[in-house]
Design an enzyme around this catalytic site. Structure first.
Site, PDB file in Angstrom:
ATOM      1  N   ASP A  11       0.863  -1.179   0.000  1.00  0.00           N
ATOM      2  CA  ASP A  11       0.000   0.000   0.000  1.00  0.00           C
ATOM      3  C   ASP A  11       0.898   1.226   0.000  1.00  0.00           C
ATOM      4  O   ASP A  11       1.762   1.372   0.869  1.00  0.00           O
ATOM      5  CB  ASP A  11      -0.892   0.022   1.245  1.00  0.00           C
ATOM      6  CG  ASP A  11      -1.933  -1.096   1.234  1.00  0.00           C
ATOM      7  OD1 ASP A  11      -2.294  -1.558   0.137  1.00  0.00           O
ATOM      8  OD2 ASP A  11      -2.368  -1.502   2.320  1.00  0.00           O
ATOM      9  N   ASP A 130     -13.531  -4.243  -1.235  1.00  0.00           N
ATOM     10  CA  ASP A 130     -13.446  -4.082   0.213  1.00  0.00           C
ATOM     11  C   ASP A 130     -14.847  -4.316   0.758  1.00  0.00           C
ATOM     12  O   ASP A 130     -15.785  -3.592   0.401  1.00  0.00           O
ATOM     13  CB  ASP A 130     -12.970  -2.670   0.588  1.00  0.00           C
ATOM     14  CG  ASP A 130     -11.533  -2.418   0.155  1.00  0.00           C
ATOM     15  OD1 ASP A 130     -10.692  -3.304   0.392  1.00  0.00           O
ATOM     16  OD2 ASP A 130     -11.265  -1.339  -0.410  1.00  0.00           O
TER      17      ASP A 130
END
Length: 251
Positions: A11, A130
């Site tokens: 990330d 997500d």
């Protein structure tokens, strides 16, 4: 049976690899290109880069990092974050990515999945999801790094993604993300049982047997992790060796 893949996820925010818990408490880990080189050396099957604030901040993907990484890393590279158009997909692939991962924008504009698959091939289009549990056997889809609940049923979205031509799903559990309590087996089972395209398990890996468990108990074709690898608690080689010893076929 397809050999299972082990995938480190990086990330990236403001040019640095970062990690948080449940999308919060972010801390710096290091330089993205250097991290990717190390995972390449360890034998990662793929590497995933997510620009975690690109969609939220309304900007494009970090192509300079992609280009530099592609020069030094020789495993498939998947890049997500800030990809809004077919031109963004084209530019990201040109910069050296093998696949793009679309998440927030795919929910807002599902046609992007179909157009991307039609033009570049399904194998280039991974849809990131997500999701968070809201009731027994029921999950809802979030966008913008887990900030916005779209009130979209997870299984309905999975069916739509497959019909639109995506080649792969990367399923991240918001409930499990960064907690190191193990992958969300229940959610992964539900998704794997409701689609015929590969599913990458994401969110929650905390110990070495979490990897074998996710392959033994779900139809996931790959397992993705960040914290465990970033903080050098495990290497990719150690995970693969453990899985092999448990009878899991890995690359």
């Amino acid at each position: 049976m397809l050999a299972k893949r082990i995938i480190p996820c990086l990330d990236v925010r403001n040019g640095k690899v970062v990690k948080g818990v449940n999308f919060e408490g972010i801390r710096d880990v290091g330089d993205p290109v250097e991290c990717a080189e190390e995972y390449n050396r360890q034998g990662a099957d793929e590497i995933v880069f997510y620009d975690i604030t690109a969609s939220f901040e309304g900007r494009g993907v970090f192509l300079d990092v992609v280009r530099e990484t592609a020069k030094k890393v020789f495993v498939p590279l998947t890049v997500g974050g800030g990809i809004k158009t077919v031109d963004d997909i084209r530019e990201t692939l040109r910069a050296g990515a093998d696949k793009v991962s679309v998440n927030s924008q795919a929910v807002k504009n599902p046609q992007l999945i179909k157009d991307g698959a039609d033009i570049f091939g399904s194998q280039c289009i991974c849809v990131g999801i997500d999701a968070k549990k809201i009731a027994d056997h029921k999950w809802t889809v979030y966008i913008n790094g887990g900030r916005v609940d779209m009130k979209l049923d997870l299984i309905d979205w999975v069916h739509q993604i497959e019909q639109l031509g995506a080649g792969e799903i990367c399923l991240n559990s918001i409930d499990a993300d960064g907690t190191k309590n193990g992958f969300d087996i229940e959610m992964l089972k539900a998704v794997c049982n409701n689609c015929n395209i590969p599913v990458i398990a994401s969110g929650g890996a905390g110990k070495i047997d979490d990897f074998s468990e996710v392959f033994e108990k779900t139809g996931a074709t790959a397992a993705l992790a960040a914290s465990l690898f970033h903080f050098r608690e495990l290497t990719v080689q150690q995970v693969k060796e453990y899985c092999r010893n448990r009878g899991v076929i890995v690359r």
